[in-house]
Design a protein around this motif. Structure first.
Motif, PDB file in Angstrom:
ATOM      1  N   UNK A  42       0.840  -1.200   0.000  1.00  0.00           N
ATOM      2  CA  UNK A  42       0.000   0.000   0.000  1.00  0.00           C
ATOM      3  C   UNK A  42       0.873   1.248   0.000  1.00  0.00           C
ATOM      4  N   UNK A  43       1.952   1.224   0.754  1.00  0.00           N
ATOM      5  CA  UNK A  43       2.825   2.406   0.800  1.00  0.00           C
ATOM      6  C   UNK A  43       3.498   2.648  -0.540  1.00  0.00           C
ATOM      7  N   UNK A  44       3.866   1.576  -1.238  1.00  0.00           N
ATOM      8  CA  UNK A  44       4.472   1.729  -2.556  1.00  0.00           C
ATOM      9  C   UNK A  44       3.471   2.331  -3.534  1.00  0.00           C
ATOM     10  N   UNK A  45       2.214   1.888  -3.464  1.00  0.00           N
ATOM     11  CA  UNK A  45       1.185   2.462  -4.339  1.00  0.00           C
ATOM     12  C   UNK A  45       0.981   3.942  -4.032  1.00  0.00           C
ATOM     13  N   UNK A  46       0.987   4.305  -2.742  1.00  0.00           N
ATOM     14  CA  UNK A  46       0.836   5.719  -2.366  1.00  0.00           C
ATOM     15  C   UNK A  46       2.005   6.547  -2.903  1.00  0.00           C
ATOM     16  N   UNK A  47       3.211   6.018  -2.793  1.00  0.00           N
ATOM     17  CA  UNK A  47       4.379   6.740  -3.304  1.00  0.00           C
ATOM     18  C   UNK A  47       4.281   6.941  -4.812  1.00  0.00           C
ATOM     19  N   UNK A  48       3.836   5.908  -5.530  1.00  0.00           N
ATOM     20  CA  UNK A  48       3.691   6.039  -6.979  1.00  0.00           C
ATOM     21  C   UNK A  48       2.636   7.080  -7.329  1.00  0.00           C
ATOM     22  N   UNK A  49       1.531   7.109  -6.576  1.00  0.00           N
ATOM     23  CA  UNK A  49       0.499   8.124  -6.826  1.00  0.00           C
ATOM     24  C   UNK A  49       1.043   9.523  -6.572  1.00  0.00           C
ATOM     25  N   UNK A  50       1.833   9.674  -5.507  1.00  0.00           N
ATOM     26  CA  UNK A  50       2.421  10.985  -5.208  1.00  0.00           C
ATOM     27  C   UNK A  50       3.398  11.400  -6.297  1.00  0.00           C
ATOM     28  N   UNK A  51       4.185  10.456  -6.813  1.00  0.00           N
ATOM     29  CA  UNK A  51       5.125  10.772  -7.892  1.00  0.00           C
ATOM     30  C   UNK A  51       4.385  11.182  -9.154  1.00  0.00           C
ATOM     31  N   UNK A  52       3.277  10.472  -9.472  1.00  0.00           N
ATOM     32  CA  UNK A  52       2.497  10.840 -10.646  1.00  0.00           C
ATOM     33  C   UNK A  52       1.897  12.226 -10.495  1.00  0.00           C
ATOM     34  N   UNK A  53       1.385  12.524  -9.295  1.00  0.00           N
ATOM     35  CA  UNK A  53       0.794  13.837  -9.049  1.00  0.00           C
ATOM     36  C   UNK A  53       1.852  14.932  -9.162  1.00  0.00           C
ATOM     37  N   UNK A  54       3.037  14.671  -8.651  1.00  0.00           N
ATOM     38  CA  UNK A  54       4.119  15.660  -8.745  1.00  0.00           C
ATOM     39  C   UNK A  54       4.546  15.851 -10.195  1.00  0.00           C
ATOM     40  N   UNK A  55       4.599  14.763 -10.956  1.00  0.00           N
ATOM     41  CA  UNK A  55       4.994  14.863 -12.359  1.00  0.00           C
ATOM     42  C   UNK A  55       3.963  15.661 -13.159  1.00  0.00           C
ATOM     43  N   UNK A  56       2.689  15.423 -12.916  1.00  0.00           N
ATOM     44  CA  UNK A  56       1.661  16.178 -13.642  1.00  0.00           C
ATOM     45  C   UNK A  56       1.674  17.640 -13.228  1.00  0.00           C
ATOM     46  N   UNK A  57       1.935  17.910 -11.942  1.00  0.00           N
ATOM     47  CA  UNK A  57       1.982  19.302 -11.480  1.00  0.00           C
ATOM     48  C   UNK A  57       3.147  20.041 -12.126  1.00  0.00           C
ATOM     49  N   UNK A  58       4.298  19.408 -12.227  1.00  0.00           N
ATOM     50  CA  UNK A  58       5.444  20.073 -12.863  1.00  0.00           C
ATOM     51  C   UNK A  58       5.203  20.244 -14.358  1.00  0.00           C
ATOM     52  N   UNK A  59       4.559  19.258 -14.986  1.00  0.00           N
ATOM     53  CA  UNK A  59       4.264  19.381 -16.416  1.00  0.00           C
ATOM     54  C   UNK A  59       3.298  20.545 -16.659  1.00  0.00           C
ATOM     55  N   UNK A  60       2.284  20.677 -15.794  1.00  0.00           N
ATOM     56  CA  UNK A  60       1.345  21.787 -15.936  1.00  0.00           C
ATOM     57  C   UNK A  60       2.036  23.121 -15.695  1.00  0.00           C
ATOM     58  N   UNK A  61       2.950  23.166 -14.732  1.00  0.00           N
ATOM     59  CA  UNK A  61       3.677  24.411 -14.458  1.00  0.00           C
ATOM     60  C   UNK A  61       4.566  24.784 -15.632  1.00  0.00           C
ATOM     61  N   UNK A  62       5.220  23.797 -16.225  1.00  0.00           N
ATOM     62  CA  UNK A  62       6.055  24.059 -17.405  1.00  0.00           C
ATOM     63  C   UNK A  62       5.211  24.533 -18.574  1.00  0.00           C
ATOM     64  N   UNK A  63       4.058  23.922 -18.751  1.00  0.00           N
ATOM     65  CA  UNK A  63       3.149  24.314 -19.844  1.00  0.00           C
ATOM     66  C   UNK A  63       2.667  25.749 -19.641  1.00  0.00           C
ATOM     67  N   UNK A  64       2.303  26.087 -18.398  1.00  0.00           N
ATOM     68  CA  UNK A  64       1.839  27.450 -18.110  1.00  0.00           C
ATOM     69  C   UNK A  64       2.969  28.454 -18.327  1.00  0.00           C
ATOM     70  N   UNK A  65       4.182  28.072 -17.962  1.00  0.00           N
ATOM     71  CA  UNK A  65       5.327  28.955 -18.147  1.00  0.00           C
ATOM     72  C   UNK A  65       5.584  29.200 -19.631  1.00  0.00           C
ATOM     73  N   UNK A  66       5.460  28.137 -20.446  1.00  0.00           N
ATOM     74  CA  UNK A  66       5.676  28.283 -21.890  1.00  0.00           C
ATOM     75  C   UNK A  66       4.638  29.201 -22.517  1.00  0.00           C
ATOM     76  N   UNK A  67       3.385  29.008 -22.128  1.00  0.00           N
ATOM     77  CA  UNK A  67       2.331  29.855 -22.716  1.00  0.00           C
ATOM     78  C   UNK A  67       2.511  31.304 -22.283  1.00  0.00           C
ATOM     79  N   UNK A  68       2.899  31.536 -21.033  1.00  0.00           N
ATOM     80  CA  UNK A  68       3.128  32.906 -20.570  1.00  0.00           C
ATOM     81  C   UNK A  68       4.302  33.532 -21.317  1.00  0.00           C
TER      82      UNK A  68
END
Length: 79
Positions: A42-68
């Motif tokens: 269960x802890x490994x699954x939680x860590x993977x979910x947190x990594x995915x969430x962090x990756x999507x957040x950074x991708x969205x931040x990079x996308x917003x930075x590019x558009x700006x």
């Protein structure tokens, strides 16, 4: 008072009422039914979910930075 400690002997006491259990015999291995272990903990699954969430957040931040950045260059070029 004596300086030498004398060893005390304990006497066995058997109960006059009740049951006395005594097991004498060969001890052997007891095999249990195999347990099914999860492939991922269960802890490994939680860590993977947190990594995915962090990756999507950074991708969205990079996308917003590019558009700006593109909007800033477009407004600079237009003026």
């Amino acid at each position: 008072m004596g300086d030498k400690a004398q060893p005390t002997t304990l006497q066995e006491v058997l109960p006059k009422a009740g049951l006395v259990y005594s097991e004498k015999g060969n001890l052997s291995e007891v095999l249990c039914k195999p347990k099914i272990m999860p492939l991922k903990s269960v802890t490994l699954e939680r860590l993977e979910e947190m990594e995915k969430a962090a990756a999507t957040a950074t991708a969205e931040a990079n996308e917003a930075e590019k558009t700006a950045e593109e909007q800033a260059q477009a407004s600079f070029a237009a003026s």
